[in-house]
Design a protein around this motif. Structure first.
Motif, PDB file in Angstrom:
ATOM      1  N   ARG A 227       0.831  -1.209   0.000  1.00  0.00           N
ATOM      2  CA  ARG A 227       0.000   0.000   0.000  1.00  0.00           C
ATOM      3  C   ARG A 227       0.867   1.261   0.000  1.00  0.00           C
ATOM      4  O   ARG A 227       0.562   2.235  -0.680  1.00  0.00           O
ATOM      5  CB  ARG A 227      -0.930  -0.004   1.216  1.00  0.00           C
ATOM      6  N   LEU A 228       1.931   1.225   0.780  1.00  0.00           N
ATOM      7  CA  LEU A 228       2.834   2.373   0.853  1.00  0.00           C
ATOM      8  C   LEU A 228       3.459   2.639  -0.522  1.00  0.00           C
ATOM      9  O   LEU A 228       3.473   3.772  -1.005  1.00  0.00           O
ATOM     10  CB  LEU A 228       3.928   2.084   1.894  1.00  0.00           C
ATOM     11  N   ARG A 229       3.975   1.586  -1.151  1.00  0.00           N
ATOM     12  CA  ARG A 229       4.621   1.756  -2.459  1.00  0.00           C
ATOM     13  C   ARG A 229       3.623   2.095  -3.548  1.00  0.00           C
ATOM     14  O   ARG A 229       3.949   2.801  -4.514  1.00  0.00           O
ATOM     15  CB  ARG A 229       5.404   0.491  -2.820  1.00  0.00           C
TER      16      ARG A 229
ATOM     17  N   ALA B  57      14.045   7.013   6.011  1.00  0.00           N
ATOM     18  CA  ALA B  57      12.727   6.608   5.507  1.00  0.00           C
ATOM     19  C   ALA B  57      12.838   5.256   4.816  1.00  0.00           C
ATOM     20  O   ALA B  57      13.873   4.926   4.226  1.00  0.00           O
ATOM     21  CB  ALA B  57      12.187   7.661   4.550  1.00  0.00           C
ATOM     22  N   PHE B  58      11.771   4.474   4.875  1.00  0.00           N
ATOM     23  CA  PHE B  58      11.787   3.114   4.322  1.00  0.00           C
ATOM     24  C   PHE B  58      10.451   2.821   3.634  1.00  0.00           C
ATOM     25  O   PHE B  58       9.426   3.440   3.946  1.00  0.00           O
ATOM     26  CB  PHE B  58      12.037   2.086   5.427  1.00  0.00           C
ATOM     27  N   ASN B  59      10.454   1.859   2.699  1.00  0.00           N
ATOM     28  CA  ASN B  59       9.192   1.369   2.136  1.00  0.00           C
ATOM     29  C   ASN B  59       9.297  -0.059   1.619  1.00  0.00           C
ATOM     30  O   ASN B  59       8.406  -0.531   0.920  1.00  0.00           O
ATOM     31  CB  ASN B  59       8.657   2.300   1.046  1.00  0.00           C
TER      32      ASN B  59
ATOM     33  N   GLN C 242      23.915   2.113  -0.363  1.00  0.00           N
ATOM     34  CA  GLN C 242      22.895   2.564  -1.297  1.00  0.00           C
ATOM     35  C   GLN C 242      22.633   1.547  -2.406  1.00  0.00           C
ATOM     36  O   GLN C 242      21.491   1.319  -2.796  1.00  0.00           O
ATOM     37  CB  GLN C 242      23.294   3.912  -1.916  1.00  0.00           C
ATOM     38  N   ALA C 243      23.704   0.926  -2.917  1.00  0.00           N
ATOM     39  CA  ALA C 243      23.522  -0.057  -3.995  1.00  0.00           C
ATOM     40  C   ALA C 243      22.670  -1.228  -3.521  1.00  0.00           C
ATOM     41  O   ALA C 243      21.792  -1.711  -4.242  1.00  0.00           O
ATOM     42  CB  ALA C 243      24.884  -0.545  -4.487  1.00  0.00           C
ATOM     43  N   GLN C 244      22.899  -1.666  -2.278  1.00  0.00           N
ATOM     44  CA  GLN C 244      22.110  -2.765  -1.727  1.00  0.00           C
ATOM     45  C   GLN C 244      20.654  -2.343  -1.540  1.00  0.00           C
ATOM     46  O   GLN C 244      19.728  -3.104  -1.843  1.00  0.00           O
ATOM     47  CB  GLN C 244      22.707  -3.217  -0.396  1.00  0.00           C
ATOM     48  N   LYS C 245      20.457  -1.123  -1.040  1.00  0.00           N
ATOM     49  CA  LYS C 245      19.097  -0.619  -0.863  1.00  0.00           C
ATOM     50  C   LYS C 245      18.362  -0.531  -2.192  1.00  0.00           C
ATOM     51  O   LYS C 245      17.182  -0.874  -2.293  1.00  0.00           O
ATOM     52  CB  LYS C 245      19.129   0.759  -0.189  1.00  0.00           C
TER      53      LYS C 245
ATOM     54  N   ILE D  48      17.199  -3.965  -3.245  1.00  0.00           N
ATOM     55  CA  ILE D  48      16.023  -4.403  -2.459  1.00  0.00           C
ATOM     56  C   ILE D  48      14.764  -3.706  -2.962  1.00  0.00           C
ATOM     57  O   ILE D  48      13.703  -4.337  -3.129  1.00  0.00           O
ATOM     58  CB  ILE D  48      16.258  -4.109  -0.967  1.00  0.00           C
ATOM     59  N   ASN D  49      14.860  -2.397  -3.208  1.00  0.00           N
ATOM     60  CA  ASN D  49      13.691  -1.660  -3.698  1.00  0.00           C
ATOM     61  C   ASN D  49      13.264  -2.145  -5.076  1.00  0.00           C
ATOM     62  O   ASN D  49      12.063  -2.228  -5.377  1.00  0.00           O
ATOM     63  CB  ASN D  49      14.008  -0.162  -3.738  1.00  0.00           C
ATOM     64  N   ALA D  50      14.241  -2.470  -5.943  1.00  0.00           N
ATOM     65  CA  ALA D  50      13.913  -2.970  -7.281  1.00  0.00           C
ATOM     66  C   ALA D  50      13.181  -4.306  -7.199  1.00  0.00           C
ATOM     67  O   ALA D  50      12.223  -4.561  -7.956  1.00  0.00           O
ATOM     68  CB  ALA D  50      15.178  -3.102  -8.114  1.00  0.00           C
ATOM     69  N   VAL D  51      13.612  -5.159  -6.267  1.00  0.00           N
ATOM     70  CA  VAL D  51      12.934  -6.447  -6.070  1.00  0.00           C
ATOM     71  C   VAL D  51      11.497  -6.231  -5.598  1.00  0.00           C
ATOM     72  O   VAL D  51      10.560  -6.900  -6.071  1.00  0.00           O
ATOM     73  CB  VAL D  51      13.715  -7.320  -5.061  1.00  0.00           C
TER      74      VAL D  51
END
Length: 413
Positions: free
Chosen positions: A285-287, A317-319, A361-364, A367-370
């Motif tokens: 829902r957040l994304r 901040a996270f999502n 940042q690269a790891q984050k 994760i976001n792309a996944v």
């Protein structure tokens, strides 16, 4: 000099599906048509009824009633479990039909919305309003199913259009104009007006207003100073005279989800798995609204221990589901074992991620792309086609369909 209010033309159409969830079930299963049907989130003893067909309502079944009570007053009541995919399909069909008349459409809930014809193409704007209403009704039958019905209300603002749509349920088509408004109001009670609950009725009664006509005739100063004691009095004064004051939308402040646990005793690991499931739901829902959160609030409720909660504000901040699940587990570990209801709420929402440099940042980004890839797959092929292994065995935590908001149904991913 007092302000002169000029009533706009009747350019607002309010469309409301009749007994939406129950009617959709009757549309999908013809053997249920003409029979009393109740919709519940789960087919368990003493479940709560969230929708009822008109046949069930005629026998006294009401939304919010427990199934045991409903079965007593309506022994032949048929129960059906919610199937979100059906409801979302109908919602999207309804929204597409409405969008074909004007680019200015607001869905007020899953089963009702507003068409503002002031921005409609000329060939549509110049058409008769009743003709448009009849056409929308027929398109519902043609494009969704022959058993689908709706009310259509026509007026100069959302308030009066919604009221018009409620005058002759089911399957009504009515218009409130400056000429017939007093006649319509003369047939109603104060609580028949949208937005007038028993508390507001008591405030009006306290200053000698007992009927909609007296409400309409009240001066603005009385509504501001004595009834509402705020600017809301001016809004009511304008609303009753067909002036639009309800067109603004509010920002999303929180995103949350709760779940009533199964009646059987669950281990702490089983409850934690359900928390992960809720974390994945609120993460999607957040994304879907392209938002990030800084705060997370986890809570449990038990009949003996009562309400317990724990919360934290993250440095960044996270999502992602991974971050939300990690925070949820950490917070749940600080709460007692016993729980009957569990919940997660995200707050301190923001439209952009934090901009500071990060060594990871690269790891984050990976994760976001996944997460985005998972969301797209689940949106196309059905919810939870892909999910964390940590939430295996929690299929009973089904998606709920909100009545009062469509902000998570209008996908933006």
């Amino acid at each position: 000099m007092p302000e002169i209010l000029r009533r706009p033309p009747n350019d607002i159409l309010y469309v409301d599906l009749n007994s939406c969830f129950a009617t959709i079930e009757q549309q999908c299963r013809p053997m249920l048509r003409g029979r009393p049907v109740a919709i519940t989130n789960r087919l368990v003893p003493n479940s709560c009824i969230i929708a009822a067909s008109y046949e069930a309502k005629a026998q006294g079944v009401k939304v919010g009633m427990r199934s045991r009570e409903a079965s007593i007053i309506c022994p032949d009541l048929i129960y059906a479990e919610t199937e979100p995919d059906k409801f979302i399909f109908v919602h999207e069909k309804l929204r597409n039909i409405m969008n074909s008349y004007s680019p200015s459409v607001v869905m007020k809930s899953i089963d009702e919305g507003v068409i503002d014809l002031t921005r409609a193409p000329k060939h549509i704007y110049e058409r008769d309003r009743f003709e448009l209403g009849l056409e929308i009704k027929q398109r519902l039958k043609d494009e969704i199913g022959c058993y689908m019905r709706c009310n259509v209300g026509i007026a100069s603002n959302r308030f009066l259009a919604k009221l018009a749509g409620e005058l002759h349920k089911p399957d009504g088509l009515d218009e409130i104009t400056e000429e017939n408004q007093r006649a319509v109001f003369a047939t109603l009670k104060l609580t028949d007006l949208p937005g007038i609950n028993v508390r507001m009725e008591a405030r009006l009664n306290a200053v000698g207003i007992f009927t909609p006509l007296q409400f309409l005739d009240a001066d603005e100063a009385t509504l501001v100073k004595l009834v509402c004691k705020s600017i809301d009095g001016s809004k009511w004064y304008r609303r009753l005279r067909g002036i639009e004051v309800d067109s603004t939308t509010s920002d999303i402040k929180t995103i949350g989800r709760q779940f009533v646990l199964d009646g059987k005793h669950l281990s702490r690991n089983e409850i934690e798995a359900r928390f992960v499931h809720l974390a994945e739901d609120v993460g999607y829902r957040l994304r879907s609204k392209q938002l990030y959160a800084r705060g997370i609030y986890v809570w449990t409720y038990d009949f003996e221990d009562g309400y317990k909660h724990c919360q934290t504000i993250a440095k960044e901040a996270f999502n992602s589901d991974a971050d939300i699940s990690r925070f949820a587990r950490q917070l749940y570990n600080k709460l007692p074992d016993a729980a009957r209801i569990i919940g997660i709420t995200l707050y301190k929402l923001q439209a952009q991620p934090d901009q500071q440099l990060c060594l990871y940042q690269a790891q984050k980004d990976r994760i976001n792309a996944v997460c985005i890839a998972e969301d797209k797959i689940n949106l196309r092929f059905g919810s939870r086609k892909i999910h964390s292994a940590d939430s295996l065995g929690t299929d009973q935590v089904k998606c709920k369909i909100p009545f009062g908001s469509t902000r998570y149904l209008d996908h933006s991913i």
